[in-house]
Design an enzyme around this catalytic site. Structure first.
Site, PDB file in Angstrom:
ATOM      1  CG  HIS A 284       1.789  16.376  -6.613  1.00  0.00           C
ATOM      2  ND1 HIS A 284       0.567  15.896  -6.549  1.00  0.00           N
ATOM      3  CD2 HIS A 284       1.722  17.652  -6.201  1.00  0.00           C
ATOM      4  CE1 HIS A 284      -0.410  16.529  -5.966  1.00  0.00           C
ATOM      5  NE2 HIS A 284       0.281  17.732  -5.917  1.00  0.00           N
TER       6      HIS A 284
ATOM      7  N   GLY B 116     -13.141  23.811 -11.491  1.00  0.00           N
ATOM      8  CA  GLY B 116     -14.003  22.605 -10.660  1.00  0.00           C
ATOM      9  C   GLY B 116     -13.130  21.526 -10.143  1.00  0.00           C
TER      10      GLY B 116
ATOM     11  CG  HIS C 165      -7.783  14.616 -12.221  1.00  0.00           C
ATOM     12  ND1 HIS C 165      -7.129  15.618 -11.460  1.00  0.00           N
ATOM     13  CD2 HIS C 165      -9.073  14.631 -12.031  1.00  0.00           C
ATOM     14  CE1 HIS C 165      -8.312  16.333 -10.788  1.00  0.00           C
ATOM     15  NE2 HIS C 165      -9.452  15.812 -11.392  1.00  0.00           N
TER      16      HIS C 165
HETATM   17 ZN    ZN Z   1      -0.127  13.798  -6.780  1.00  0.00          ZN
END
Ligand code: ZN
Ligand code: ZN
Ligand code: ZN
Length: 344
Positions: free
Chosen positions: A119, A165, A172
């Site tokens: 994360h 955004g 990602h």
């Molecule tokens: Zn995550």
């Protein structure tokens, strides 16, 4: 003092107006995400995303992956699931009172590249190995859509931070595949083609040569790539990364160059965050359209655009951007970041 600067590819004018950086609220501060929200991109949460279309993995278990590509859960474009679902009725021009409005069904694909099972947020948080895999996944997905034959363009981009955004903070990027070439790319291709017609040279190769020679806008150089602030930068700390050797199609990048590309982008984002703060940013991969052969006039590149300045009515009205920080000043600040803040 301000000046107009013209982008040599698009002939787009930018106004460099350094006095505007002193305005209150001139720069946007990145807003944090709510840490209590669950994250579908973390390792162990694979069943919370649509079924993966690509995963780079070492082992066999579902959660043993390095980079995953999944269809976007809220896609803005879809492939029709069966050919019988395609309806002719909604396609084609409508003719209310003589005007021709064109429309076609939203046809295409929208994928998400999950850049790490950890994360983490920014490109600067990824390891070099992770970022190399991300660039490998871009290459594989573009090659996949190239082989598909139905699509005109594969647009890879990243939104990092809410102001840029992003709806999830987990690192990602996205691939939007469309049946037409987006207007921004079409304009860039046309500008590059016109430059080539007049001078018989690639405008991007000429820029690389000029920036290495002149040096004031140069930020980082590696064995295979270069990063500089473009002469007519639209926004503060805008930078471009290009391969030093001419190449029009990103998906043809050599395996051996992927690590070098990861290295320069990672260092660039580290320098950006050290010089301008951990801001939200977008990066955009500009490459030649799918289904086209190698082009002498076009040169793939990545444009990195931090979300520091607000665009407003002025830009909407005129198409001119106002950049409050000259690209030479931005490049100098990024060059002068101590080495300790750019290393892992
Ligand atoms: Zn995550
Ligand atoms: Zn070139
Ligand atoms: Zn571009």
């Amino acid at each position: 003092m301000s000046e107009f600067r013209k982008d040599p590819i698009l002939e787009r004018w930018v106004i460099v107006a350094t006095n505007r950086s002193q305005r209150p609220g001139a720069f946007i501060e990145s807003q944090p995400f709510d840490p209590t929200l669950p994250c579908p991109f973390c390792r162990g949460h694979e069943d919370e995303t649509p079924q993966e279309v690509l995963a780079l993995r070492d082992g066999k278990s579902a959660s043993d992956w390095r980079v995953r590509v999944v269809p976007n859960k809220f896609p803005c474009l879809n492939l029709p699931s069966t050919s019988s679902e395609q309806q002719a009725g909604e396609e084609g021009p409508l003719r209310p009172s003589g005007i021709t409005y064109e429309r076609i069904d939203g046809f295409g694909a929208h994928e998400v590249i999950v850049e790490s099972p950890r994360h983490v947020f920014s490109t600067s948080d990824l390891t070099l190995e992770e970022l190399t895999d991300v660039f490998r996944a871009y290459k594989m997905r573009l090659a996949r859509w190239q082989a598909d034959g139905r699509m005109a363009y594969g647009q890879i981009f990243k939104n990092a931070g809410q102001a840029a955004g992003a709806s999830l903070e987990h690192a990602h990027s996205q691939l939007l595949v469309t049946p037409m070439v987006p207007i921004g790319i079409a304009n860039e291709l046309a500008g590059a083609q016109e430059y080539y017609r007049q001078r018989d040279r690639c405008v991007f190769c000429d820029m690389i040569c000029a920036e290495i020679g002149e040096g004031s806008r140069l930020v980082v150089e590696t064995a295979h790539h270069i990063a500089f602030a473009p002469f007519a930068a639209r926004l503060p700390f805008e930078t471009w990364v290009l391969p030093k050797r001419h190449a029009s199609h990103y998906e043809q990048i050599e395996e051996t160059s992927l690590g070098d590309l990861a290295g320069i982008l990672r260092e660039l984002i580290c320098r950006l965050e050290a010089a301008a703060g951990r801001c939200a940013y977008n990066y955009i991969l500009h490459t030649a359209p799918l289904g086209t052969s190698a082009a002498a006039h076009y040169h793939w590149h990545i444009e990195i655009v931090p979300n520091l300045a607000r665009t407003a009515g002025f830009e909407l009205a005129t198409g001119y951007y106002i950049n409050p920080i000259a690209p030479e000043v931005a490049a100098e600040r990024m060059r002068n970041v101590p080495e300790s803040r750019t290393a892992e």
